[in-house]
Design a protein around this motif. Structure first.
Motif, PDB file in Angstrom:
ATOM      1  N   TYR A   1       0.770  -1.187  -0.133  1.00 53.67           N
ATOM      2  CA  TYR A   1       0.079  -0.147  -0.037  1.00 53.67           C
ATOM      3  C   TYR A   1       0.903   1.179  -0.110  1.00 53.67           C
ATOM      4  O   TYR A   1       1.673   1.292   0.702  1.00 53.67           O
ATOM      5  CB  TYR A   1      -1.025   0.088   1.305  1.00 53.67           C
ATOM      6  CG  TYR A   1      -2.014  -1.113   1.208  1.00 53.67           C
ATOM      7  CD1 TYR A   1      -3.179  -0.989   0.438  1.00 53.67           C
ATOM      8  CD2 TYR A   1      -1.644  -2.342   1.913  1.00 53.67           C
ATOM      9  CE1 TYR A   1      -4.172  -1.976   0.353  1.00 53.67           C
ATOM     10  CE2 TYR A   1      -2.814  -3.260   1.753  1.00 53.67           C
ATOM     11  CZ  TYR A   1      -3.859  -3.077   1.127  1.00 53.67           C
ATOM     12  OH  TYR A   1      -4.737  -4.369   1.037  1.00 53.67           O
TER      13      TYR A   1
ATOM     14  N   ARG B   1      -5.408   7.606  -5.866  1.00 54.33           N
ATOM     15  CA  ARG B   1      -6.195   6.641  -5.821  1.00 54.33           C
ATOM     16  C   ARG B   1      -7.649   7.017  -6.914  1.00 54.33           C
ATOM     17  O   ARG B   1      -8.044   6.075  -7.449  1.00 54.33           O
ATOM     18  CB  ARG B   1      -6.671   6.068  -4.450  1.00 54.33           C
ATOM     19  CG  ARG B   1      -7.577   4.906  -4.452  1.00 54.33           C
ATOM     20  CD  ARG B   1      -8.272   4.788  -3.228  1.00 54.33           C
ATOM     21  NE  ARG B   1      -9.517   5.622  -3.238  1.00 54.33           N
ATOM     22  CZ  ARG B   1     -10.648   5.452  -4.115  1.00 54.33           C
ATOM     23  NH1 ARG B   1     -10.947   4.512  -4.544  1.00 54.33           N
ATOM     24  NH2 ARG B   1     -11.614   6.497  -3.862  1.00 54.33           N
TER      25      ARG B   1
ATOM     26  N   LYS C   1      -1.164  -1.762  -4.302  1.00 56.81           N
ATOM     27  CA  LYS C   1      -2.541  -0.963  -4.266  1.00 56.81           C
ATOM     28  C   LYS C   1      -2.194   0.432  -3.729  1.00 56.81           C
ATOM     29  O   LYS C   1      -1.581   0.531  -2.719  1.00 56.81           O
ATOM     30  CB  LYS C   1      -3.513  -1.787  -3.224  1.00 56.81           C
ATOM     31  CG  LYS C   1      -4.034  -2.782  -4.111  1.00 56.81           C
ATOM     32  CD  LYS C   1      -5.096  -3.668  -3.130  1.00 56.81           C
ATOM     33  CE  LYS C   1      -5.608  -4.721  -3.783  1.00 56.81           C
ATOM     34  NZ  LYS C   1      -6.684  -5.635  -3.012  1.00 56.81           N
TER      35      LYS C   1
ATOM     36  N   GLN D   1      -3.673   3.106  -1.326  1.00 53.63           N
ATOM     37  CA  GLN D   1      -4.380   3.215  -0.077  1.00 53.63           C
ATOM     38  C   GLN D   1      -5.229   4.828  -0.131  1.00 53.63           C
ATOM     39  O   GLN D   1      -4.400   5.668  -0.548  1.00 53.63           O
ATOM     40  CB  GLN D   1      -3.723   3.267   0.930  1.00 53.63           C
ATOM     41  CG  GLN D   1      -4.590   3.353   2.331  1.00 53.63           C
ATOM     42  CD  GLN D   1      -3.805   2.960   3.364  1.00 53.63           C
ATOM     43  OE1 GLN D   1      -2.479   2.368   3.565  1.00 53.63           O
ATOM     44  NE2 GLN D   1      -4.247   3.158   4.868  1.00 53.63           N
TER      45      GLN D   1
ATOM     46  N   TYR E   1     -13.543   2.353   2.307  1.00 54.64           N
ATOM     47  CA  TYR E   1     -12.427   2.284   3.551  1.00 54.64           C
ATOM     48  C   TYR E   1     -12.848   3.467   3.955  1.00 54.64           C
ATOM     49  O   TYR E   1     -12.795   4.733   3.832  1.00 54.64           O
ATOM     50  CB  TYR E   1     -11.055   2.621   2.250  1.00 54.64           C
ATOM     51  CG  TYR E   1      -9.701   2.774   3.271  1.00 54.64           C
ATOM     52  CD1 TYR E   1      -9.360   1.647   3.682  1.00 54.64           C
ATOM     53  CD2 TYR E   1      -9.352   3.853   3.385  1.00 54.64           C
ATOM     54  CE1 TYR E   1      -8.257   1.817   4.614  1.00 54.64           C
ATOM     55  CE2 TYR E   1      -8.144   4.267   4.182  1.00 54.64           C
ATOM     56  CZ  TYR E   1      -7.706   2.851   4.899  1.00 54.64           C
ATOM     57  OH  TYR E   1      -6.571   3.009   5.747  1.00 54.64           O
TER      58      TYR E   1
END
Length: 738
Positions: free
Chosen positions: A8, A59, A89, A91, A132
């Protein structure tokens, strides 16, 4: 090769380290990184295997990256291990505030709505990851618009917060709605929008007259149907909710006045329904009206707020006004004959003073045009009289204006139109409708219509529409033409003869008498000109000018040659007969006597001496001109013409001095007009030998001792032969006479 997945990335920092079991730390192993963002976003230390990011990652633009790593021998470039795949990925962090994509908003809600009435639902969106944390969890609140409206914090539905909001008190509202993420916690991001709310009108207000009593002054001179006043009731509503209708519900003036509604201004228009009877009473008269103003559109939800109407009282006072004289009729129509003498009475107009004083009235004609000067009027009685002589055919109608004023107040004048019709008398004789060009063909037949004539009359149909046609009775019966009255205002000109000759007479004049059907009957005489023309068989006119005999027949060169050949043959045949006659005489030595009982089939005896070579009537040469023309010359012998005998008039001069051709024409003309003689020209006997015959013979040929003056060259090849025959014939004639 060892790796940890997923990784992340929050910001641009060290991410991870790749390590191969074959790496002894001597630098013989080389690390290679490929895939999304390799070499640009992500870089690797090929000796240590450390991976770093070169810039910040978003993101909302890309959520993850797929990379491939491999360890190779630095010296041989051969893989030490198989290629490995790993995913990085990104975050999420709360870096996006909520947004209203459709704002600002404009909405309406009816006034007097119940509390909690839904007005609008607003929606804000957050670009952060809703899975999230609370970065994308939005909560709604109202920043402006309380206490009139409220908003649901979860759904964003805006509702009314008060009961029965009144548009007449406040019509427009501006409401500000806020959306905040992180579930509304401190530190969350927020966005706002504006909602403009307008209260729409409902009929919740009845009309109201500003006053309960009104007073209106109306002059007695007001015209019927004219507006004499206005009245208005106020309504706080708008649009159709404020529409109303005015009505006179009672009062002593309800039969005199009427009221209507102006839809634009919503006013009541008061009009005079009929003439007041003010002048019948000495004092002013007043009227009282109770007028109601009521809404035309009702909302039964608010009927408890009614009644939606109001009533006021109107007092009308009729004032006295000095009015001009009033004519008994709005217009007048009169009649007078066109032969009326000056001073003839046409008609009378009447006007009266409508006021109480009832003043005397004076009349006069308004001289605006020349037509007004054709009439005068008696100032006291109003009798209209003629001032000039009229001609209906020139001016059939007059329009004048007559004025009336009070003697005591000449300034008050009223006018009335007067139409005067001029009546017709039969003072115009009929005439031919036009100049007629009449043609009659030479080959016309008896009873043939050659022209239809009509007439016109300046008088109207009562005095001039029925016409009668006839020939002038003062003249003798016309032997050439007659007239037939068709009884339909037309007449036909017909022929009375079978044939006409231009050489004899090329123009005829026919007097015609035309009379009308008026009272008294008028008539006129007109002379028709009839021209004689040469026509084709189908009646088409070929020519109307007099020409030579042969050229008028329209013969071709071939026809002329044929005629000449026929003449030669006839002459040869005549010579042969003469030779036979002389031979028989010499043989018998006695005169040839033909018995009356001795009949031969093909021998025709004419006890007639010829006139020499210039005698054109020895045979009918017209029969050789045209077969169809010869056919037209066959008159019927059993019908005697109905014309009177025209005596022959011989000129006193000697026949020896006249031209043969002109002589023959005169004799033919006399024969055509003389009904007592046979109809064939070839049977006429002319005691004329011709001239220039030196031997004195009846023959047209000179004797053998005298040379002939006749030119035989026109016979062509027959000329010499014919000349020899003529000389032989001359010798025989000379011997016979000796």
């Amino acid at each position: 090769m060892e790796r940890n997945m997923p990784f992340y990335v929050i910001f641009c920092v060290y991410i991870l380290q790749l390590h191969s079991n074959s790496d002894k730390g001597d630098g013989s192993v080389k690390y290679i990184l490929t895939g999304e963002g390799a070499g640009t976003i992500f870089i690797i230390d090929d000796t240590t295997g450390d991976i770093h990011s070169t810039k910040s990652l978003d993101r909302e633009q890309k959520t993850h990256y797929v990379l491939h790593a491999q360890a190779i021998d630095r010296r041989t470039n051969k893989p030490l291990e198989p290629e490995s795949e790993f995913i990085i990925k990104v975050q999420d962090i709360n870096d996006n505030a909520p947004k209203f994509t459709d704002g600002p908003y404009i909405v309406t809600v009816p006034e007097m709505s119940e509390m909690g009435t839904s007005v609008l639902q607003v929606t804000a969106t957050d670009a952060d990851d809703p899975t999230y944390g609370n970065s994308a969890r939005v909560v709604y609140s109202i920043l402006q618009g309380q206490p009139y409206f409220s908003v649901d914090p979860k759904t964003g539905v805006i509702r009314t917060a008060l009961h029965n909001m009144d548009r007449e008190a406040r019509e427009h509202y501006s409401v500000v709605i806020q959306a905040k993420d992180m579930a509304g916690q401190v530190g969350g991001l927020s966005g706002s929008t504006t909602v403009n709310i307008t209260l729409t009108d409902v009929n919740d207000n009845p009309p109201r007259f500003p006053q309960k009593h009104y007073q209106l002054y109306v002059p007695e001179s007001a015209q019927v149907g004219s507006a004499v006043g206005k009245i208005k009731a106020n309504d706080a509503d708008t649009g159709s909710n404020a529409d109303m209708k005015y009505t006179i519900i009672n009062g002593d003036g309800s039969g005199v006045f009427s009221i209507s509604t102006d839809k634009e201004t919503r006013e009541g228009i008061l009009s005079l329904k009929k003439v007041s009877e003010r002048e019948k009473k000495r004092f002013h008269k007043s009227y009282t009206l109770n007028i109601e103003g009521a809404n035309t559109h009702l909302d039964f939800r608010f009927s408890h707020l009614g009644p939606f109407k109001d009533v006021t009282m109107l007092k009308i006072i009729v004032g006295d006004v000095d009015e001009p004289p009033l004519f008994t009729m709005p217009s007048y129509v009169m009649e007078v004959y066109e032969n009326a003498k000056i001073g003839t009475a046409v008609g009378t107009v009447t006007a009266q003073d409508p006021d109480i004083a009832n003043s005397l009235v004076r009349y006069f004609v308004v001289h605006n045009t020349e037509e007004d000067r054709y009439f005068t009027i008696d100032a006291s009685t109003g009798t209209i009289k003629t001032a000039k002589i009229f001609d209906r055919e020139e001016t059939p109608w007059y329009n004048i204006t007559v004025a009336a004023s009070e003697i005591d107040n000449p300034g008050l004048v009223s006018h009335v139109p007067v139409g005067i019709r001029i009546l017709d008398v039969n003072d115009n004789p009929p005439e031919l409708a036009r100049e007629y060009e009449i043609v009659v063909c030479e080959n016309a037949k008896p009873g043939q219509v050659i022209q239809t004539i009509s007439a016109t009359d300046k008088d109207n149909s009562a005095n001039g529409a029925r016409f009668h046609f006839s020939l002038d009775e003062g003249l003798s019966m016309n032997p050439n033409f007659t007239l037939r009255n068709n009884e339909d205002n037309t007449a036909s000109i017909l022929t009375r003869r079978r044939r006409y000759s231009r050489t004899t007479q090329d123009v005829y004049y026919l007097p015609v008498l035309i009379s009308d059907g008026g009272t008294p009957t008028l008539s006129s005489s007109s002379t028709l000109t009839i021209r004689v023309c040469a026509c084709e068989q189908d009646g088409r006119v070929r020519t109307c000018h007099a020409e030579a005999f042969l050229s008028s027949a329209g013969l071709s060169t071939g026809a002329l040659i044929a005629i000449l050949l026929c003449v030669v043959i006839l002459l040869v045949f005549s010579l042969a007969i003469v030779v036979l006659f002389i031979t028989l005489r010499r043989s018998k030595k006695e005169p040839l006597i033909i018995s009356e009982e001795d009949v031969r089939e093909n021998v025709v005896t004419y006890d007639d001496e010829g006139g020499g070579e210039e005698d054109t009537e020895a045979f009918d040469i017209t029969a050789l001109r045209n077969p169809s023309a010869a056919e037209e010359l066959k008159y019927r012998r059993d019908i005697r013409p109905e014309v009177k005998h025209v005596p022959r008039h011989h000129p006193s001069s000697s026949l020896d001095s006249i031209d043969v051709q002109e002589f023959i024409k005169q004799r033919l003309a006399e024969a055509d007009l003389d009904p007592s003689v046979p109809p064939y020209d070839s049977l006429q006997t002319y005691a004329y030998e011709g001239h220039r015959s030196e031997a004195g013979s009846i023959s047209s040929l000179d004797s053998a001792t005298t040379h002939s003056d006749q030119d035989y060259n026109y016979l062509g090849d027959w000329g010499p032969e014919f000349k020899k025959l003529a000389e032989l014939y001359g010798e025989i004639e000379s011997e016979r006479t000796t």
